[in-house]
Design a protein around this motif. Structure first.
Motif, PDB file in Angstrom:
ATOM      1  N   ARG A   5       3.621  -2.816   3.508  1.00  0.00           N
ATOM      2  CA  ARG A   5       3.386  -1.932   2.001  1.00  0.00           C
ATOM      3  C   ARG A   5       4.742  -2.116   1.160  1.00  0.00           C
ATOM      4  N   TYR A   6       5.773  -1.803   1.759  1.00  0.00           N
ATOM      5  CA  TYR A   6       6.982  -1.691   0.985  1.00  0.00           C
ATOM      6  C   TYR A   6       7.126  -3.120   0.314  1.00  0.00           C
ATOM      7  N   ARG A  22       5.059  -5.075  -0.642  1.00  0.00           N
ATOM      8  CA  ARG A  22       3.895  -5.342  -1.720  1.00  0.00           C
ATOM      9  C   ARG A  22       4.451  -4.359  -2.992  1.00  0.00           C
ATOM     10  N   LEU A  23       4.763  -3.249  -2.768  1.00  0.00           N
ATOM     11  CA  LEU A  23       5.303  -2.325  -3.934  1.00  0.00           C
ATOM     12  C   LEU A  23       6.350  -2.942  -4.480  1.00  0.00           C
ATOM     13  N   GLU A  52       5.350  -6.070  -7.070  1.00  0.00           N
ATOM     14  CA  GLU A  52       4.567  -5.521  -8.228  1.00  0.00           C
ATOM     15  C   GLU A  52       5.381  -5.809  -9.389  1.00  0.00           C
ATOM     16  N   MET A  97      10.468  -0.867 -12.279  1.00  0.00           N
ATOM     17  CA  MET A  97      10.082  -0.120 -11.147  1.00  0.00           C
ATOM     18  C   MET A  97      10.488   1.422 -11.441  1.00  0.00           C
ATOM     19  N   ARG A 118       7.681   5.088  -7.669  1.00  0.00           N
ATOM     20  CA  ARG A 118       7.168   3.877  -6.988  1.00  0.00           C
ATOM     21  C   ARG A 118       8.314   3.489  -5.952  1.00  0.00           C
ATOM     22  N   THR A 158       7.824   5.776  -3.108  1.00  0.00           N
ATOM     23  CA  THR A 158       6.749   5.208  -2.271  1.00  0.00           C
ATOM     24  C   THR A 158       6.973   4.182  -1.289  1.00  0.00           C
ATOM     25  N   ALA A 159       7.891   3.238  -1.992  1.00  0.00           N
ATOM     26  CA  ALA A 159       8.251   2.309  -1.240  1.00  0.00           C
ATOM     27  C   ALA A 159       9.196   2.552   0.130  1.00  0.00           C
ATOM     28  N   ALA A 167       7.315   4.327   2.732  1.00  0.00           N
ATOM     29  CA  ALA A 167       6.521   3.360   3.690  1.00  0.00           C
ATOM     30  C   ALA A 167       7.272   2.767   4.748  1.00  0.00           C
ATOM     31  N   ASP A 174      -4.828  -0.929   2.767  1.00  0.00           N
ATOM     32  CA  ASP A 174      -3.914  -1.135   1.912  1.00  0.00           C
ATOM     33  C   ASP A 174      -2.906  -2.116   2.476  1.00  0.00           C
TER      34      ASP A 174
END
Length: 220
Positions: free
Chosen positions: A118-119, A121-122, A125, A129, A133, A136-137, A140, A195
């Motif tokens: 997940r990290y 993918r974040l 993106e 940044m 976000r 969130t990373a 994760a 996810d």
């Protein structure tokens, strides 16, 4: 379909290396490379294989894993019986994304790997940044930071995965009944696992014509 994230394990104990490789291969979206038993072989494998992630012990027969951290430009998590605060601080200071003290359960490492996916993918993106976000990373990577609820969450997540693995494709309601949790809680875990790429979602139309989400373990 994206390629699996390749994981190199640098571990001198043959049996432990094989065990950790099986933990890695048990997570959809990850593939363990042949473990390297020494620091020198680990460095050689890093240059030759260019793994996405390294799982490294501190105690190696020819080097300290803490010293190797400064010589590899690859995301690294430390897996070691070295539990003294000095080793842990040094590992984190030198860039380790996580530190797991041996022995640990498969679910603990696998939760870290799903968080790492997940990290990635974040951070992959496009666009600027944001701080939200970024947080969130970071969270994760550290699924246990939220406190007492984290262990329960990991157990529930494992139960959801086990229900899907043993019962096959199921709806949210069926998972909730199998695990003994509410539909809202089941939906939250199912969404998180989707996810992470651990499970897949499909649509099935019932007699009323309304689509129903169905969940199953992702094929490797």
């Amino acid at each position: 379909m994206t390629a699996d994230l390749r994981v190199l394990i640098i571990e001198d104990d043959f049996h432990v290396g094989r065990l950790h490789a099986s933990f890695v291969d048990g997570v959809p979206g990850f593939r363990a490379l042949p473990p390297a038993p020494t620091g020198a072989q680990g460095l050689k494998a890093v240059h030759a294989e260019q793994p996405d992630l390294v799982l490294m012990d501190v105690y190696l027969p020819d080097a300290s894993g803490l010293d190797l951290l400064g010589n590899i430009d690859v995301d690294t998590m430390m897996l070691s019986a070295a539990s003294d605060p000095g080793s842990i601080r040094t590992a984190l200071r030198r860039g380790a994304l996580a530190y797991l003290v041996k022995p640990f359960a498969a679910a603990e490492l696998q939760a870290r790997l799903r968080g790492y996916a997940r990290y990635r993918r974040l951070l992959a993106e496009s666009g600027t940044m944001t701080q939200a976000r970024l947080e969130t990373a970071w969270q994760a990577l550290h699924p246990g930071e939220s406190g007492a609820g984290a262990k329960a969450g990991t157990a529930t997540e494992s139960a959801v995965m086990a229900a899907l693995a043993t019962r096959g494709e199921q709806s949210t309601a069926e998972v909730a009944q199998a695990v003994g949790i509410s539909r809202t809680t089941a939906q939250r875990y199912l969404s998180s696992l989707a996810d992470d790429g651990a499970i897949t979602i499909s649509l099935r139309y019932g007699t009323t014509g309304r689509p129903e989400h169905r969940y199953s373990v992702s094929a490797r």
